[in-house]
Design a protein around this motif. Structure first.
Motif, PDB file in Angstrom:
ATOM      1  N   ASP A   1       0.828  -1.209   0.000  1.00 13.50           N
ATOM      2  CA  ASP A   1       0.000   0.000   0.000  1.00 13.50           C
ATOM      3  C   ASP A   1       0.865   1.263   0.000  1.00 13.50           C
ATOM      4  OD1 ASP A   1      -2.501   1.481   0.226  1.00 13.50           O
ATOM      5  OD2 ASP A   1      -1.913   1.840   2.311  1.00 13.50           O
ATOM      6  N   ASP A   2       1.823   1.320   0.894  1.00 16.61           N
ATOM      7  CA  ASP A   2       2.684   2.502   0.999  1.00 16.61           C
ATOM      8  C   ASP A   2       3.475   2.744  -0.289  1.00 16.61           C
ATOM      9  OD1 ASP A   2       1.842   2.892   3.615  1.00 16.61           O
ATOM     10  OD2 ASP A   2       3.652   2.007   4.509  1.00 16.61           O
ATOM     11  N   ARG A   3       4.086   1.696  -0.797  1.00 16.71           N
ATOM     12  CA  ARG A   3       4.957   1.865  -1.968  1.00 16.71           C
ATOM     13  C   ARG A   3       4.168   2.111  -3.250  1.00 16.71           C
ATOM     14  NH1 ARG A   3       9.260  -2.764  -1.136  1.00 16.71           N
ATOM     15  NH2 ARG A   3      10.134  -1.920  -3.043  1.00 16.71           N
ATOM     16  N   LEU A   4       2.987   1.526  -3.344  1.00 23.96           N
ATOM     17  CA  LEU A   4       2.133   1.822  -4.498  1.00 23.96           C
ATOM     18  C   LEU A   4       1.664   3.278  -4.434  1.00 23.96           C
ATOM     19  CD1 LEU A   4       0.759   0.881  -7.069  1.00 23.96           C
ATOM     20  CD2 LEU A   4      -1.126   0.004  -5.664  1.00 23.96           C
ATOM     21  N   GLY A   5       1.397   3.758  -3.234  1.00 27.09           N
ATOM     22  CA  GLY A   5       1.050   5.170  -3.070  1.00 27.09           C
ATOM     23  C   GLY A   5       2.160   6.081  -3.562  1.00 27.09           C
ATOM     24  N   GLU A   6       3.407   5.701  -3.307  1.00 30.49           N
ATOM     25  CA  GLU A   6       4.552   6.491  -3.786  1.00 30.49           C
ATOM     26  C   GLU A   6       4.613   6.512  -5.314  1.00 30.49           C
ATOM     27  OE1 GLU A   6       7.914   4.637  -1.905  1.00 30.49           O
ATOM     28  OE2 GLU A   6       7.292   5.284   0.112  1.00 30.49           O
ATOM     29  N   VAL A   7       4.333   5.370  -5.941  1.00 35.13           N
ATOM     30  CA  VAL A   7       4.336   5.299  -7.411  1.00 35.13           C
ATOM     31  C   VAL A   7       3.249   6.218  -7.969  1.00 35.13           C
ATOM     32  CG1 VAL A   7       3.879   3.779  -9.396  1.00 35.13           C
ATOM     33  CG2 VAL A   7       5.329   2.978  -7.516  1.00 35.13           C
ATOM     34  N   ILE A   8       2.068   6.175  -7.368  1.00 30.13           N
ATOM     35  CA  ILE A   8       0.959   7.012  -7.832  1.00 30.13           C
ATOM     36  C   ILE A   8       1.312   8.491  -7.683  1.00 30.13           C
ATOM     37  CG2 ILE A   8      -1.427   7.703  -7.333  1.00 30.13           C
ATOM     38  CD1 ILE A   8      -1.914   4.694  -6.594  1.00 30.13           C
ATOM     39  N   THR A   9       1.885   8.848  -6.561  1.00 33.78           N
ATOM     40  CA  THR A   9       2.279  10.241  -6.335  1.00 33.78           C
ATOM     41  C   THR A   9       3.344  10.681  -7.334  1.00 33.78           C
ATOM     42  OG1 THR A   9       1.740  10.098  -3.988  1.00 33.78           O
ATOM     43  CG2 THR A   9       3.250  11.850  -4.647  1.00 33.78           C
ATOM     44  N   GLN A  10       4.330   9.842  -7.567  1.00 34.63           N
ATOM     45  CA  GLN A  10       5.432  10.212  -8.454  1.00 34.63           C
ATOM     46  C   GLN A  10       5.008  10.345  -9.918  1.00 34.63           C
ATOM     47  OE1 GLN A  10       8.934   7.747  -8.163  1.00 34.63           O
ATOM     48  NE2 GLN A  10       9.997   8.875  -9.761  1.00 34.63           N
ATOM     49  N   TYR A  11       4.158   9.431 -10.406  1.00 33.84           N
ATOM     50  CA  TYR A  11       3.850   9.399 -11.829  1.00 33.84           C
ATOM     51  C   TYR A  11       2.477   9.959 -12.190  1.00 33.84           C
ATOM     52  CZ  TYR A  11       8.135   6.823 -12.078  1.00 33.84           C
ATOM     53  OH  TYR A  11       9.457   6.465 -11.974  1.00 33.84           O
ATOM     54  N   ALA A  12       1.637  10.246 -11.224  1.00 36.33           N
ATOM     55  CA  ALA A  12       0.329  10.900 -11.419  1.00 36.33           C
ATOM     56  C   ALA A  12      -0.479  10.328 -12.586  1.00 36.33           C
ATOM     57  CB  ALA A  12       0.530  12.398 -11.577  1.00 36.33           C
ATOM     58  N   PRO A  13      -0.814   9.034 -12.543  1.00 37.38           N
ATOM     59  CA  PRO A  13      -1.628   8.479 -13.628  1.00 37.38           C
ATOM     60  C   PRO A  13      -3.068   8.991 -13.555  1.00 37.38           C
ATOM     61  CG  PRO A  13      -1.375   6.867 -11.882  1.00 37.38           C
ATOM     62  CD  PRO A  13      -0.519   8.039 -11.516  1.00 37.38           C
ATOM     63  N   SER A  14      -3.743   8.975 -14.701  1.00 34.04           N
ATOM     64  CA  SER A  14      -5.152   9.351 -14.741  1.00 34.04           C
ATOM     65  C   SER A  14      -6.041   8.112 -14.756  1.00 34.04           C
ATOM     66  CB  SER A  14      -5.442  10.208 -15.972  1.00 34.04           C
ATOM     67  OG  SER A  14      -5.072   9.519 -17.158  1.00 34.04           O
ATOM     68  N   HIS A  15      -5.484   6.974 -15.143  1.00 33.10           N
ATOM     69  CA  HIS A  15      -6.217   5.715 -15.219  1.00 33.10           C
ATOM     70  C   HIS A  15      -5.352   4.604 -14.630  1.00 33.10           C
ATOM     71  CE1 HIS A  15      -8.185   8.109 -18.310  1.00 33.10           C
ATOM     72  NE2 HIS A  15      -9.206   7.266 -18.264  1.00 33.10           N
ATOM     73  N   ALA A  16      -6.016   3.533 -14.227  1.00 35.94           N
ATOM     74  CA  ALA A  16      -5.299   2.352 -13.748  1.00 35.94           C
ATOM     75  C   ALA A  16      -5.928   1.113 -14.377  1.00 35.94           C
ATOM     76  CB  ALA A  16      -5.355   2.261 -12.228  1.00 35.94           C
ATOM     77  N   ALA A  17      -5.101   0.113 -14.586  1.00 41.34           N
ATOM     78  CA  ALA A  17      -5.554  -1.165 -15.124  1.00 41.34           C
ATOM     79  C   ALA A  17      -4.910  -2.260 -14.289  1.00 41.34           C
ATOM     80  CB  ALA A  17      -5.160  -1.306 -16.590  1.00 41.34           C
ATOM     81  N   VAL A  18      -5.733  -3.205 -13.845  1.00 33.37           N
ATOM     82  CA  VAL A  18      -5.285  -4.263 -12.945  1.00 33.37           C
ATOM     83  C   VAL A  18      -5.662  -5.612 -13.536  1.00 33.37           C
ATOM     84  CG1 VAL A  18      -5.485  -5.178 -10.586  1.00 33.37           C
ATOM     85  CG2 VAL A  18      -5.697  -2.717 -10.978  1.00 33.37           C
ATOM     86  N   GLU A  19      -4.773  -6.565 -13.376  1.00 34.29           N
ATOM     87  CA  GLU A  19      -5.099  -7.925 -13.799  1.00 34.29           C
ATOM     88  C   GLU A  19      -6.210  -8.444 -12.901  1.00 34.29           C
ATOM     89  OE1 GLU A  19      -2.291 -11.249 -15.347  1.00 34.29           O
ATOM     90  OE2 GLU A  19      -2.419 -11.472 -13.183  1.00 34.29           O
ATOM     91  N   SER A  20      -7.282  -8.951 -13.517  1.00 36.06           N
ATOM     92  CA  SER A  20      -8.380  -9.482 -12.723  1.00 36.06           C
ATOM     93  C   SER A  20      -7.979 -10.817 -12.119  1.00 36.06           C
ATOM     94  CB  SER A  20      -9.650  -9.624 -13.562  1.00 36.06           C
ATOM     95  OG  SER A  20      -9.459 -10.558 -14.593  1.00 36.06           O
ATOM     96  N   ILE A  21      -8.735 -11.218 -11.139  1.00 32.57           N
ATOM     97  CA  ILE A  21      -8.396 -12.433 -10.400  1.00 32.57           C
ATOM     98  C   ILE A  21      -8.631 -13.656 -11.277  1.00 32.57           C
ATOM     99  CG2 ILE A  21     -10.620 -12.897  -9.332  1.00 32.57           C
ATOM    100  CD1 ILE A  21      -8.779 -13.150  -6.694  1.00 32.57           C
ATOM    101  N   PHE A  22      -7.791 -14.622 -11.125  1.00 31.31           N
ATOM    102  CA  PHE A  22      -7.975 -15.889 -11.820  1.00 31.31           C
ATOM    103  C   PHE A  22      -7.979 -16.982 -10.760  1.00 31.31           C
ATOM    104  CE2 PHE A  22      -3.492 -15.087 -11.569  1.00 31.31           C
ATOM    105  CZ  PHE A  22      -2.936 -16.294 -11.222  1.00 31.31           C
TER     106      PHE A  22
END
Length: 176
Positions: free
Chosen positions: A49-70
């Motif tokens: 959670d913390d490190r993903l928050g840092e990535v979001i802050t640094q790169y400021a994406p407008s959209h996200a895409a996540v692999e759905s569960i299998f």
């Protein structure tokens, strides 16, 4: 449009950021969040959670895409992956990112041309498409493939909407 692609994992979480400008897609950054395996599972989730928050802050994406569960034959692994995905989805929602989910077979089909492509094939195709010098680690390559899939889906939807004929306005009857 700047897209953050995420390949969730409770040990190694891949991420990749792409920028779509018109019909062109450019690589911005990618990486893998490797969590400390000595701590508790809850500690790993906090780290993600913390490190993903840092990535979001640094790169400021407008959209996200996540692999759905299998579904996996190993219930314990599937449950841990589900927890990691939950943390990711919560972080993305708190960042107010427009988030889409894509099944692994669709991602592989979109990028490599077949839904049964292995990780090496995905990494090689992603490296070629994005003109990367060296193939990224498999988790980051998968995340970039997920972001590419989103860029392609949005591009297709945009082209489809632009090609649709305009609908005439409906006339309203005067009703007393």
């Amino acid at each position: 449009m700047r897209v953050l692609g995420i390949d969730p994992g409770s040990r190694h979480l891949g991420w990749g950021v792409l920028e779509r400008v018109g019909t062109r897609v450019e690589h911005v950054a990618h990486g893998v969040i490797d969590v400390d395996l000595d701590g508790t599972f809850a500690d790993r989730l906090v780290d993600i959670d913390d490190r993903l928050g840092e990535v979001i802050t640094q790169y400021a994406p407008s959209h996200a895409a996540v692999e759905s569960i299998f579904f996996s034959k190993d219930a314990q692994s599937a449950a841990k992956l589900g927890h990691a995905r939950g943390v990711v989805l919560l972080r993305l929602a708190r960042a107010s990112l427009q988030t889409s989910e894509y099944p692994p077979a669709l991602v592989k089909r979109t990028v490599a041309g077949k839904g049964a492509a292995d990780k090496r094939q995905v990494a090689m195709v992603v490296t070629a498409i994005l003109r990367l010098g060296t193939p990224p680690r498999s988790d980051a390559a998968d995340a970039l493939a997920i972001a590419l899939t989103h860029c392609n889906v949005v591009g297709f939807q945009t082209a489809l909407a632009a090609s649709a004929p305009a609908r005439p306005a409906r006339r309203r009857a005067n009703v007393p």
